[in-house]
Each structure stands twice: as C-alpha cells, then as structure tokens.
Design an enzyme around this catalytic site. Structure first.
Site, mmCIF file in Angstrom:
data_model
loop_
_atom_site.group_PDB
_atom_site.id
_atom_site.type_symbol
_atom_site.label_atom_id
_atom_site.label_comp_id
_atom_site.label_asym_id
_atom_site.label_seq_id
_atom_site.Cartn_x
_atom_site.Cartn_y
_atom_site.Cartn_z
ATOM 1 N N SER A 31 0.833 -1.215 0.000
ATOM 2 C CA SER A 31 0.000 0.000 0.000
ATOM 3 C C SER A 31 0.855 1.248 0.000
ATOM 4 O O SER A 31 1.835 1.322 0.742
ATOM 5 C CB SER A 31 -0.875 0.059 1.258
ATOM 6 O OG SER A 31 -1.703 -1.043 1.315
ATOM 7 N N HIS A 62 -5.071 -0.924 -5.476
ATOM 8 C CA HIS A 62 -4.062 -1.877 -5.944
ATOM 9 C C HIS A 62 -4.249 -2.078 -7.442
ATOM 10 O O HIS A 62 -5.251 -2.650 -7.868
ATOM 11 C CB HIS A 62 -4.217 -3.228 -5.257
ATOM 12 C CG HIS A 62 -3.835 -3.223 -3.804
ATOM 13 N ND1 HIS A 62 -2.571 -3.508 -3.367
ATOM 14 C CD2 HIS A 62 -4.547 -2.962 -2.699
ATOM 15 C CE1 HIS A 62 -2.527 -3.427 -2.051
ATOM 16 N NE2 HIS A 62 -3.723 -3.092 -1.621
ATOM 17 N N HIS A 84 -4.237 -10.966 -2.117
ATOM 18 C CA HIS A 84 -4.352 -11.229 -0.678
ATOM 19 C C HIS A 84 -5.247 -12.444 -0.413
ATOM 20 O O HIS A 84 -6.218 -12.679 -1.135
ATOM 21 C CB HIS A 84 -4.959 -10.006 0.031
ATOM 22 C CG HIS A 84 -4.144 -8.761 -0.080
ATOM 23 N ND1 HIS A 84 -4.272 -7.891 -1.140
ATOM 24 C CD2 HIS A 84 -3.185 -8.252 0.725
ATOM 25 C CE1 HIS A 84 -3.419 -6.886 -0.972
ATOM 26 N NE2 HIS A 84 -2.751 -7.089 0.141
ATOM 27 N N TYR A 86 -7.399 -12.706 1.903
ATOM 28 C CA TYR A 86 -8.783 -12.310 2.259
ATOM 29 C C TYR A 86 -9.656 -12.047 1.040
ATOM 30 O O TYR A 86 -10.868 -11.923 1.160
ATOM 31 C CB TYR A 86 -8.784 -11.079 3.189
ATOM 32 C CG TYR A 86 -8.151 -9.834 2.617
ATOM 33 C CD1 TYR A 86 -8.754 -9.092 1.604
ATOM 34 C CD2 TYR A 86 -6.933 -9.371 3.110
ATOM 35 C CE1 TYR A 86 -8.167 -7.949 1.087
ATOM 36 C CE2 TYR A 86 -6.334 -8.236 2.604
ATOM 37 C CZ TYR A 86 -6.956 -7.530 1.593
ATOM 38 O OH TYR A 86 -6.369 -6.409 1.079
ATOM 39 N N GLU A 87 -9.055 -11.995 -0.141
ATOM 40 C CA GLU A 87 -9.872 -11.828 -1.352
ATOM 41 C C GLU A 87 -10.617 -13.113 -1.707
ATOM 42 O O GLU A 87 -11.528 -13.082 -2.539
ATOM 43 C CB GLU A 87 -8.981 -11.380 -2.522
ATOM 44 C CG GLU A 87 -8.424 -9.977 -2.325
ATOM 45 C CD GLU A 87 -7.434 -9.599 -3.419
ATOM 46 O OE1 GLU A 87 -7.871 -9.353 -4.546
ATOM 47 O OE2 GLU A 87 -6.217 -9.578 -3.132
ATOM 48 N N ALA A 114 2.323 -2.519 4.079
ATOM 49 C CA ALA A 114 1.883 -1.638 5.161
ATOM 50 C C ALA A 114 1.524 -2.556 6.320
ATOM 51 O O ALA A 114 0.962 -3.630 6.104
ATOM 52 C CB ALA A 114 0.663 -0.858 4.721
ATOM 53 N N MET A 212 -1.510 -8.387 6.588
ATOM 54 C CA MET A 212 -2.355 -9.379 5.910
ATOM 55 C C MET A 212 -1.702 -9.934 4.640
ATOM 56 O O MET A 212 -2.393 -10.377 3.730
ATOM 57 C CB MET A 212 -3.706 -8.740 5.550
ATOM 58 C CG MET A 212 -4.423 -8.063 6.711
ATOM 59 S SD MET A 212 -5.896 -7.196 6.176
ATOM 60 C CE MET A 212 -6.306 -6.252 7.668
ATOM 61 N N SER A 213 -0.384 -9.878 4.583
ATOM 62 C CA SER A 213 0.291 -10.328 3.353
ATOM 63 C C SER A 213 1.701 -10.817 3.684
ATOM 64 O O SER A 213 2.013 -11.123 4.827
ATOM 65 C CB SER A 213 0.370 -9.164 2.346
ATOM 66 O OG SER A 213 1.235 -8.157 2.842
ATOM 67 N N ASN A 236 0.182 2.496 11.147
ATOM 68 C CA ASN A 236 -0.682 2.785 12.302
ATOM 69 C C ASN A 236 -0.231 1.910 13.453
ATOM 70 O O ASN A 236 0.415 0.891 13.233
ATOM 71 C CB ASN A 236 -2.142 2.423 11.950
ATOM 72 C CG ASN A 236 -2.262 0.963 11.507
ATOM 73 O OD1 ASN A 236 -1.903 0.607 10.380
ATOM 74 N ND2 ASN A 236 -2.732 0.112 12.403
ATOM 75 N N HIS A 248 -8.806 2.157 7.261
ATOM 76 C CA HIS A 248 -8.011 1.956 6.050
ATOM 77 C C HIS A 248 -7.494 3.286 5.492
ATOM 78 O O HIS A 248 -6.414 3.348 4.897
ATOM 79 C CB HIS A 248 -8.838 1.207 5.003
ATOM 80 C CG HIS A 248 -8.075 0.847 3.756
ATOM 81 N ND1 HIS A 248 -6.931 0.080 3.780
ATOM 82 C CD2 HIS A 248 -8.277 1.139 2.451
ATOM 83 C CE1 HIS A 248 -6.470 -0.066 2.553
ATOM 84 N NE2 HIS A 248 -7.264 0.569 1.726
HETATM 85 N N1 HPA Z 1 -3.389 -4.768 10.947
HETATM 86 C C1 HPA Z 1 -3.330 -5.569 9.873
HETATM 87 N N2 HPA Z 1 -2.921 -5.152 8.696
HETATM 88 C C2 HPA Z 1 -2.535 -3.871 8.568
HETATM 89 C C3 HPA Z 1 -2.580 -2.981 9.649
HETATM 90 C C4 HPA Z 1 -3.026 -3.459 10.911
HETATM 91 O O1 HPA Z 1 -3.078 -2.735 11.915
HETATM 92 N N3 HPA Z 1 -2.127 -1.774 9.190
HETATM 93 C C5 HPA Z 1 -1.838 -1.947 7.881
HETATM 94 N N4 HPA Z 1 -2.084 -3.219 7.504
#
Ligand code: HPA
Length: 273
Positions: A31, A62, A84, A86-87, A114, A212-213, A236, A248
């Site tokens: 990201s 993306h 990903h 989750y897709e 990210a 998540m990747s 974050n 997000h």
């Molecule tokens: N959790 C999971 N995936 C993420 C996060 C998070 O806090 N920030 C960016 N991708």
C-alpha cells in the site's frame, strides 16, 4: 507434474508470449508504494488479466500488473498490486505470482507492505526491516501435494530473510538517514483489523508488526530458494495500542506521507543487492 506447477507453466507461457525479459530481482509493492513502478525505466507491462489462470486483485488502490524494467540498471520485475488471502483465493493462488516471478528468473525478492505496529517503540510512519515472520495465523501455501519442481517437501525456514540482504538494507537506510527498526512480522488473514486481544496475543508470540500479506509470499519464495528481504511501513499502531479505532484511510494516508522515503530506500536497496 504437480497441479501447482502445471498452472504456473500455463501462466509462464502467457508471459513468455509477450516478453522474454529476464529479471534479476522481483519486487512486490505494498500500500502507498504502487506508483513506484510508474517511476522506473519501464520496458514492458503485462496486466494480470492478460495472464491465463492468474488470480486478479480486487482491492481498491491496488493496480494489477507486472512491470518489467530497470532500477539503477538492474533488471527487475515488479508486482504492482498483490493478491491477498482475504480476497478469497486459495493460498496456492495467493503465492502464484511470487512463484511465477521466480520462474521468470528472479533470484532475489524484495517484499514491501503496510503493517500495524505492535512494538510500543514504533510510531506510524516508521519502517521495519523484517528479521523473521510468524505465519501461524494463515494456512501454509505449501499444503497439498508438494511441487517437487519448485522445492522440497519440508523446507528449512531458519533464515527466511537473508542476513546479507538485511545488512544491505540497513546500510542503505543509514546512508539515506532513514530510521529503520527491525522486527518480526505476523501475518493474519484480515480483512478485519485485529482485536486488541489478538494484538496482545501477537505480542506474546514475539511479533513486532502485523499485516495481511507478505509472510506467505516469503515462505513460498524461500521454498523455491530465492533470497529474500522485507520492509514494512508501519502505517498505524495496532488495535488497542493507541486508543483510536483503525481505519483503512489512515493506513493509506500514512503510507502516502512516507512514500517518497520508502521509494528512495527501495531504489538504493535494489542498486546494491
Ligand atoms: N493490521 C493488519 N494489517 C494492517 C494494519 C493493521 O493494523 N495496518 C496496515 N495493515
């Protein structure tokens, strides 16, 4: 021939019908880094939709294509947009693009993402060099009949992220004056952000960042013998750590804010490894 390898051969033929480009390095953009691929010396692009049997990405922000070109003169293939779990794709499809870049000839893989910060010493906008990962929260992409053409049934994972490449990244970051933390990346499935209890669990496991990747891609790449490094942009603090709800938009805003530094670091790394 295993089913996984057969599918890869079909994809490889689709790619080879369009280009005989021989990458040395494969790069997966997370990201906020997507436009890095637009800024390099591009030789050719192939949209994922042009590749037979390829899982096509659905996430907003993306793009879905391979970019072939040169960074500091080094031939690279870049995934502009990753797939990903989750897709809804099976893990073997999630890592198909990574394996495909390996079959195109890339010997080294640079992973970016990210991630949420779990280590209380991190702040949004900082970077973390992956020293190791925990994939316990997602199915292994190696489950199923082993594609013997790619690697062994029981591959060693004691040094997924190469010591050599890690020292190259650290040197590049130091020269560019970019502060770089190091730590362990935990991959969970998403797409929901974690609960505070899950983050406490990740911390107890020894995690420093969560996302998540990436780890599944590193696992598949290590299986086939690639040399790997990974860098997270901590966008974050993870759930429950800052008192703020996760969003997000914040992830994208932070990633965009530090994208220039992140791109400088990636360019310097590619030039040296
Ligand atoms: N959790 C999971 N995936 C993420 C996060 C998070 O806090 N920030 C960016 N991708």
């Amino acid at each position: 021939m295993s089913e996984v390898y057969q599918k890869l051969q079909v994809c490889l033929e689709s790619v080879r019908a369009k280009t005989d480009f021989q990458p040395e390095i494969a790069l997966i953009l997370g990201s906020g880094l997507g436009d890095y691929a637009d800024e390099i010396d591009i030789e050719q692009t192939i949209d994922y939709t042009e590749i037979q049997g390829f899982p096509t990405s659905t996430v907003a922000g993306h793009k879905g294509r391979f970019v072939f070109g040169r960074v500091q003169g080094v031939p690279v293939v870049i995934m502009q947009g990753r797939v990903h779990y989750y897709e809804g794709y099976p893990m073997s499809d999630v890592v198909l693009p990574t394996r495909l870049m390996g079959l195109m000839g890339a010997k080294k893989l640079v992973l970016t993402n990210a991630a949420g910060g779990i280590n209380p010493g991190f702040q949004p906008g900082c970077f973390m060099l992956l020293t190791d990962h925990i994939t316990t929260g997602v199915p292994s992409p190696l489950i199923g009949p082993n594609p013997d053409e790619l690697g062994p049934r029981f591959p060693d994972m004691s040094e997924v992220y190469s010591h050599r490449m890690r020292s190259v990244v650290k040197d590049a970051a130091a020269e560019l004056n970019i502060p770089l933390h190091e730590g362990v990346y935990v991959q969970l499935t998403g797409p929901a952000y974690e609960t505070p209890a899950e983050i406490r669990m990740c911390r107890a496991w020894g995690g420093d960042a969560v996302g998540m990747s990436t780890a599944c891609e590193a696992l598949a790449a290590k299986h086939m013998g690639l040399e790997i490094c990974g860098i997270s942009c901590i966008t974050n603090m993870a759930a429950g750590m800052s008192g703020k709800p996760l969003d997000h938009k914040e992830v994208q805003e932070t990633a965009d804010r530090v994208a220039v530094q992140f791109k400088q670091l990636i360019t310097a790394v590619i030039g040296r490894i």
